[in-house]
Scaffold this active site. Structure first.
Site, PDB file in Angstrom:
ATOM      1  N   HIS A  50       0.851  -1.183   0.000  1.00  0.00           N
ATOM      2  CA  HIS A  50       0.000   0.000   0.000  1.00  0.00           C
ATOM      3  C   HIS A  50       0.888   1.235   0.000  1.00  0.00           C
ATOM      4  O   HIS A  50       2.115   1.152   0.150  1.00  0.00           O
ATOM      5  CB  HIS A  50      -0.923   0.002   1.224  1.00  0.00           C
TER       6      HIS A  50
HETATM    7  C1  T46 Z   1       3.052   0.620   6.824  1.00  0.00           C
HETATM    8  C2  T46 Z   1       3.822  -0.625   7.030  1.00  0.00           C
HETATM    9  C3  T46 Z   1       5.306  -0.381   7.111  1.00  0.00           C
HETATM   10  C4  T46 Z   1      -3.912  -0.619  13.663  1.00  0.00           C
HETATM   11  O1  T46 Z   1      -4.989  -0.842  14.232  1.00  0.00           O
HETATM   12  N1  T46 Z   1      -3.100   0.400  14.122  1.00  0.00           N
HETATM   13  C5  T46 Z   1      -1.907   0.687  13.515  1.00  0.00           C
HETATM   14  O2  T46 Z   1      -1.208   1.623  13.969  1.00  0.00           O
HETATM   15  C6  T46 Z   1      -1.479  -0.098  12.397  1.00  0.00           C
HETATM   16  C7  T46 Z   1      -0.151   0.209  11.723  1.00  0.00           C
HETATM   17  C8  T46 Z   1      -2.301  -1.111  11.973  1.00  0.00           C
HETATM   18  N2  T46 Z   1      -3.481  -1.348  12.591  1.00  0.00           N
HETATM   19  C9  T46 Z   1      -4.304  -2.484  12.134  1.00  0.00           C
HETATM   20  C10 T46 Z   1      -4.830  -2.372  10.718  1.00  0.00           C
HETATM   21  C11 T46 Z   1      -4.953  -3.815  10.281  1.00  0.00           C
HETATM   22  O3  T46 Z   1      -6.183  -4.350  10.706  1.00  0.00           O
HETATM   23  O4  T46 Z   1      -3.483  -3.664  12.137  1.00  0.00           O
HETATM   24  C12 T46 Z   1      -3.823  -4.512  11.061  1.00  0.00           C
HETATM   25  C13 T46 Z   1      -2.610  -4.815  10.190  1.00  0.00           C
HETATM   26  O5  T46 Z   1      -2.220  -3.609   9.497  1.00  0.00           O
HETATM   27  P1  T46 Z   1      -1.646  -3.634   8.010  1.00  0.00           P
HETATM   28  O6  T46 Z   1      -2.238  -4.744   7.256  1.00  0.00           O
HETATM   29  O7  T46 Z   1      -1.785  -2.253   7.436  1.00  0.00           O
HETATM   30  O8  T46 Z   1      -0.090  -3.949   8.299  1.00  0.00           O
HETATM   31  P2  T46 Z   1       1.143  -3.905   7.284  1.00  0.00           P
HETATM   32  O9  T46 Z   1       2.255  -4.586   7.949  1.00  0.00           O
HETATM   33  O10 T46 Z   1       0.745  -4.371   5.933  1.00  0.00           O
HETATM   34  O11 T46 Z   1       1.500  -2.332   7.151  1.00  0.00           O
HETATM   35  C14 T46 Z   1       1.997  -1.632   8.279  1.00  0.00           C
HETATM   36  C15 T46 Z   1       1.311  -0.259   8.401  1.00  0.00           C
HETATM   37  O12 T46 Z   1      -0.124  -0.440   8.451  1.00  0.00           O
HETATM   38  C16 T46 Z   1       1.634   0.670   7.265  1.00  0.00           C
HETATM   39  O13 T46 Z   1       1.245   1.987   7.586  1.00  0.00           O
HETATM   40  O14 T46 Z   1       3.524   1.543   6.167  1.00  0.00           O
HETATM   41  O15 T46 Z   1       3.396  -1.412   8.146  1.00  0.00           O
END
Ligand code: T46
Length: 136
Positions: A50
């Site tokens: 993303h």
């Molecule tokens: C990024 C990369 C480097 C939350 O509730 N609070 C938070 O602060 C974050 C970061 C995530 N979440 C929830 C949202 C989703 O339900 O945790 C779950 C997993 O998040 P996501 O699929 O977005 O995780 P990554 O590892 O794909 O991405 C993360 C960050 O979201 C993003 O901003 O740049 O790490």
């Protein structure tokens, strides 16, 4: 313009080990509003995939290693993070993918804003359109 940069933090080492201090606004080019960390990722998993509209972040691998692919709509770079005194700054409008997490890796992220799902662009075609507007 590529909104990505590697940053080196000062590591204080003595007979007791290493200590790295990071101050918002001084070592990091934004005030830190949020810290999160990613652990226990299987080796074959790809995370991220993303971009963000206005979020600035610094990624630091505190233990083990992880590769981060960054893409600005035209060019990509792959950075290996494997040191606790190195950060990868990623600004807005950069597509990111984290992959090849080593066993027991710990990826810490310092973020400029509170969590807001509306700041994410998770659709790749939509990202390509936004990147063109942002970087042209
Ligand atoms: C990024 C990369 C480097 C939350 O509730 N609070 C938070 O602060 C974050 C970061 C995530 N979440 C929830 C949202 C989703 O339900 O945790 C779950 C997993 O998040 P996501 O699929 O977005 O995780 P990554 O590892 O794909 O991405 C993360 C960050 O979201 C993003 O901003 O740049 O790490």
């Amino acid at each position: 313009m590529f909104q990505v940069a590697l940053m080196k933090f000062k590591e204080l080492s003595d007979g007791r080990g290493n200590l790295t201090a990071i101050e918002g606004g001084a070592d990091i080019p934004f005030d830190i509003k949020r810290v999160y960390y990613i652990t226990r990722v299987q080796e074959d998993v790809v995370r991220g995939m993303h971009s963000h509209i206005k979020l600035h972040q610094v990624l630091i691998c505190l233990n083990g290693s992880v590769k981060v692919k960054v893409f600005n709509g035209e060019e990509y770079e792959i950075h290996t993070l494997d040191r606790a005194d190195i950060g990868l700054y990623i600004g807005p409008a950069v597509w990111r993918e984290m992959h090849d997490f080593s066993e027991q890796s710990v990826l810490m992220v310092l973020a400029s804003e509170y969590y807001d799902e509306k700041d994410y662009i998770r659709d790749y075609n939509e990202y390509l359109k936004q990147a063109k507007i942002y970087f042209d």
